[in-house]
Write an enzyme that holds these catalytic residues in place. Sequence first.
Site: not given
Length: 76
Positions: A14-15
């Site tokens: 993430c992201p």
Amino acid sequence: MKKNIILNLIGLRCPEPIMIIRKTIRNMKDNEKILILSDDPATKRDIPNFCYFMEHKLLKNEIKVKPYRYLLKKGL
């Protein structure tokens, strides 16, 4: 002609997975499908939320074992 896409996001955290998914879906046509493979635990929360807010359909998710698999359809 509809095309189906496989997106291998294994190893990304993430992201990055959501950013790549968003960019890929932006270039797809309505009703095209994308199979996403990921091992990032955050995708278990992020991908369903992404589909809800961006109005795509999460057709299937398999999150019991890695790699996680998500089948999305662009649009509702």
